[in-house]
Scaffold this motif. Structure first.
Motif, PDB file in Angstrom:
ATOM      1  N   ASP A  49      76.513  34.135  61.666  1.00 49.05           N
ATOM      2  CA  ASP A  49      76.248  32.715  61.939  1.00 49.05           C
ATOM      3  C   ASP A  49      75.036  32.224  61.152  1.00 49.05           C
ATOM      4  O   ASP A  49      75.040  31.113  60.616  1.00 49.05           O
ATOM      5  N   THR A  50      74.012  33.052  61.084  1.00 43.43           N
ATOM      6  CA  THR A  50      72.803  32.700  60.335  1.00 43.43           C
ATOM      7  C   THR A  50      73.128  32.520  58.858  1.00 43.43           C
ATOM      8  O   THR A  50      72.659  31.573  58.213  1.00 43.43           O
ATOM      9  N   SER A  51      73.942  33.416  58.326  1.00 38.30           N
ATOM     10  CA  SER A  51      74.344  33.309  56.926  1.00 38.30           C
ATOM     11  C   SER A  51      75.091  32.007  56.674  1.00 38.30           C
ATOM     12  O   SER A  51      74.823  31.302  55.687  1.00 38.30           O
ATOM     13  N   ARG A 101      67.446  25.044  47.359  1.00 46.00           N
ATOM     14  CA  ARG A 101      68.812  25.577  47.412  1.00 46.00           C
ATOM     15  C   ARG A 101      68.817  27.066  47.104  1.00 46.00           C
ATOM     16  O   ARG A 101      69.496  27.845  47.778  1.00 46.00           O
ATOM     17  N   THR A 102      68.059  27.466  46.117  1.00 49.63           N
ATOM     18  CA  THR A 102      67.996  28.874  45.738  1.00 49.63           C
ATOM     19  C   THR A 102      67.464  29.726  46.888  1.00 49.63           C
ATOM     20  O   THR A 102      67.998  30.803  47.175  1.00 49.63           O
ATOM     21  N   GLU A 103      66.435  29.251  47.561  1.00 50.58           N
ATOM     22  CA  GLU A 103      65.879  29.989  48.699  1.00 50.58           C
ATOM     23  C   GLU A 103      66.896  30.091  49.845  1.00 50.58           C
ATOM     24  O   GLU A 103      67.036  31.149  50.466  1.00 50.58           O
ATOM     25  N   ALA A 104      67.597  29.003  50.101  1.00 49.17           N
ATOM     26  CA  ALA A 104      68.600  29.009  51.167  1.00 49.17           C
ATOM     27  C   ALA A 104      69.741  29.975  50.839  1.00 49.17           C
ATOM     28  O   ALA A 104      70.209  30.716  51.710  1.00 49.17           O
ATOM     29  N   LEU A 105      70.164  29.974  49.588  1.00 51.49           N
ATOM     30  CA  LEU A 105      71.220  30.912  49.179  1.00 51.49           C
ATOM     31  C   LEU A 105      70.742  32.358  49.275  1.00 51.49           C
ATOM     32  O   LEU A 105      71.506  33.245  49.671  1.00 51.49           O
ATOM     33  N   ASP A 106      69.502  32.590  48.928  1.00 54.08           N
ATOM     34  CA  ASP A 106      68.941  33.941  49.044  1.00 54.08           C
ATOM     35  C   ASP A 106      68.938  34.386  50.506  1.00 54.08           C
ATOM     36  O   ASP A 106      69.315  35.518  50.822  1.00 54.08           O
ATOM     37  N   GLN A 107      68.522  33.505  51.402  1.00 54.06           N
ATOM     38  CA  GLN A 107      68.527  33.832  52.826  1.00 54.06           C
ATOM     39  C   GLN A 107      69.954  34.046  53.339  1.00 54.06           C
ATOM     40  O   GLN A 107      70.191  34.926  54.170  1.00 54.06           O
ATOM     41  N   ALA A 108      70.896  33.255  52.844  1.00 59.47           N
ATOM     42  CA  ALA A 108      72.299  33.420  53.237  1.00 59.47           C
ATOM     43  C   ALA A 108      72.819  34.782  52.808  1.00 59.47           C
ATOM     44  O   ALA A 108      73.507  35.469  53.579  1.00 59.47           O
ATOM     45  N   ARG A 109      72.477  35.199  51.587  1.00 65.05           N
ATOM     46  CA  ARG A 109      72.894  36.521  51.095  1.00 65.05           C
ATOM     47  C   ARG A 109      72.296  37.641  51.928  1.00 65.05           C
ATOM     48  O   ARG A 109      72.976  38.609  52.270  1.00 65.05           O
ATOM     49  N   LYS A 110      71.015  37.520  52.240  1.00 71.92           N
ATOM     50  CA  LYS A 110      70.350  38.553  53.046  1.00 71.92           C
ATOM     51  C   LYS A 110      70.981  38.650  54.428  1.00 71.92           C
ATOM     52  O   LYS A 110      71.215  39.743  54.945  1.00 71.92           O
ATOM     53  N   ALA A 111      71.253  37.510  55.032  1.00 75.62           N
ATOM     54  CA  ALA A 111      71.860  37.497  56.365  1.00 75.62           C
ATOM     55  C   ALA A 111      73.283  38.065  56.316  1.00 75.62           C
ATOM     56  O   ALA A 111      73.690  38.804  57.217  1.00 75.62           O
TER      57      ALA A 111
END
Length: 65
Positions: A48-50, A3-13
């Protein structure tokens, strides 16, 4: 992916989407319509990616510390 990795990727996107939206806005007031369109389209894809990463994070179990 956690979950943490997915949230990090969402923030970056989301950050990338915001940057591209700003660039599209900056170019919208000139004669760069093709550049504006391309920047807006790229920003939309990053948004969309985010959202996809955020949905993934919501579906994943809590990350344990």
């Amino acid at each position: 992916m956690t979950r943490t990795e997915a949230l990090d990727q969402a923030r970056k996107a989301a950050h990338q989407a915001a940057y591209l939206a700003g660039e599209a806005e900056r170019h919208a007031y000139g004669t760069h319509i093709h550049k504006t369109t391309a920047l807006a389209a790229a920003g939309a894809l990053w948004a969309d990616t985010s959202r996809a990463y955020a949905a993934l994070a919501q579906a994943l179990p809590e990350t344990e510390a």
